[in-house]
Design an enzyme around this catalytic site. Sequence first.
Site: not given
Ligand code: FAD
Length: 830
Positions: A42, A222, A260, A552
Amino acid sequence: SQRVVIIGAGIVGTNLADELVSRGWKDITVVEQGPLSLPGGSTSHAPGLVFQTNPSKTMTLLAKYTVEKMQSLEKDGQNCYNQLGGLEIATTPERLQELKRKHGYAQSWGIEAHLISPEECLKKYPLLNKDMVLGGLHIPSDGLALAARATQLLIEKTRNAGVQYREHTLVTGIEQADGHVTGVTTNNGSIPADLVVSCAGFWGVEIGAMIGLKVPLLPLGHQYVKTTAVPSLVGREVNKNINAMNAELPILRHQDQDLYYREHGEQFGIGYYGHRPMPVVASSLGVTPKHVDEKNMPSRLDFTPEDFEPAWKATKELLPVLRETEIADGFNGIFSFTPDGGSVVGQAPNLDGFWVAEAVWVTHSAGVARAVAETLTEGRSSIDISECELSRFEEVQLSPEYVSETSQQNFVEIYDIIHPLAPKESPRNLRVSPFHARQREQGAFFLEVGGWERPHWYEANAELVKTLPEEWKPVDRDAWSSKFYSPIAAAEAWKTRNAVAMYDMTTFHRFEVSGPGAVHLLQRLTTSDVSKQPGTITHTLLVNSHGGVLSDIFVSRLENDLFQIGANTATDLAYLAREGRHQTTHTPGQWALVHDITGGTCCLGLWGPRARDVIQDVSSDDFSNKGLPYMGVKKTSIAGVPVTMFRKSFVGEYGWEIQTTPEYGQRLWDLLWQSGKTHGLVAAGRAAFNGLRIEKGLRASGSDMNSEYNPWEAGVTYAIQMDKKDEYVGKAALDQLSRKSPSKRLRCLTVDDGRSIVMGKEPVFYNGKAAGYVTSAAFGYTVRKPVAYAWLPSQVREGDAIEIEYFSTKIQATVTKDPLYDAQDRRLRG
Ligand code: FAD
């Protein structure tokens, strides 16, 4: 330091590596299935809008730290944050009111914010349709985070500090031995670890399944689009350096239409939450390919233009210049939603050393990472994160059906105006107590908590309102505080103080602790001496190693090796159960079993000056102060129904919590009901209960106090036994704290006009300056005033005048000595 494996190099995983390494931890490996340059989760496409203010203090503070951190990540003289300010506009009168409430949150949590007029909105954002805007909320410190760049800078920085990164490496299993994690299995071999933290974003469910852990999140699509260039903006001078991200206007929210906006140079970016929920199963996306680019990544699904049509129409109304543009590019991006909208952070209850930090927005990413790092390295987070705790969910809330329905509902409601008491409409009736049929006969109005149906008042008591003495008559309320409220609560409170009332206490958490090590376990975890004679109840605290209040609890010693715990949350259970398991492993002779008996029992609170009359008619047992003194417990029977009687009360009146097993529940209700008729018994609900609790001065864990506060600050030192001999968690910290004067205090406030209601979380002003916030509030029926508890600096004294801001109106109140009702416990002791 320990060997740590972090799964996922998104904004959360890389921040966590940084927070750990900066605390001196050395052996850290980050495993990422995609290419490190653009991993494809994401974060790789997040437009990065950071609106910090939230009804939750925790989430707001996590966001505030993220802003600081993004500003500190610098390369070539440019950091990762463009502080453009955030503008939320109202196009309906309801939203304008909501922005006032939100302005209150900002002041409560220490974020500078301004309610601004339509003219000022237009000044800040000249592209707005001036005929639509009724006003706005402007937050100067909001802005755009460059999440993908921040991730790259964090990788570079932490690599230089010794963190290992393994890209194109898929975690396929979690290795464990003796209930503790030992490493991860990947497509490129095993990596040993003492701690594994899953920062896998919306893949969290799949990673959790590797250890049989249900991670309650749902990946949802989204929509986000970019327009073509706005003709009138072509060629304008914009600040083109990386950190400015080609944007000059504030980030914008049009929540009345679920929209937004941000600029991308001459183009606009538009995010939309008004479309149908689009659930995704992460495992169906396949393995992340070797090559990932902006248009091809697993978290990016094809755009469905028909879903965007209402958004496009609403956009052209709000921002007329966009009528001259087309949609240049759109996609359905995936990220995580949860049953209550919060993140999921914490240690797995079924495997030591396995942690998760998922369902985290960019907005909260660095804050969450710091909280996890502090917890791992120091044993607690400086910002209380119990609202994000992985183990906060009840078993029924972890089912895939529940997670799917409620998370989709959260997507639908993300920008809606939600009343703090508003219950879920669905799913309902998941858990009902055995008194449910009788409660319905009495016209119970139910709200939902943890899947339970909990009566808030009973319509059958409506007639009583007319007969209330003048001084008990309920005061009029404004429209907002009248929602999910009934004046019947006043009548139920009156009955409790003057006759007797029956409260369903089944929804409270009850655990049993048994075994030869039960005493030792509870002595080790609580602040009081619980090694008393069987038959006694102790009100005590669970604190962390820094003396912060976790909860508590009431510890009742039923037998030598058998205790019952009255607790607050599922997190309390996870903590006690884990500690019990550890003790059993390390000292098998001192085994202790902790198990949940909530659903296997039911409970009625019978309270009021005539409670003893009711009980004496149905039982020949001795319920005098001698037969069962205050804070005593005994097993007995009531007209043949086996019960455990706990002589305690949350409402400050004489009486008992009467517990039995569900098969006897309805009979118990009927017996008491029958006997109570001649003594004026009514069934009473949570609305009356809350008012009575607050005027009795009982603090609610979670809302009134949490791990950020110590017992002196919270006013609960009565639950600590300072001369307790046994060692326990937090003892040394409490010893030290006892010698310090608190810098802040939980204070009781009474509203001067006797009628202006506040709901909780409002800012409190002292000498004209925002100085604290309301934790919980209710009408104090006996004291005939609204009562609130609030955190305030310790220089604020009893008798001082303060103001509470409610929807932009200042309400005069006074800091008052508490408890307001029966400070000597005469009523309780009987
Ligand atoms: P990710 O970036 O998904 O990272 C997880 C990583 O884990 C990935 O790179 C994946 O490859 C890796 N992974 C998964 N499984 C495995 C595995 N088995 N082995 C090895 N690696 C693995 N948030 C905001 O705050 N502001 C915004 O304006 C906003 N806009 C958004 C717009 C869109 C269209 C979307 C989709 C999301 C938006 N978000 C926004 C939300 C935000 O992008 C995410 O909540 C955030 O980036 C999540 O970060 P993360 O590091 O948890 O996950």
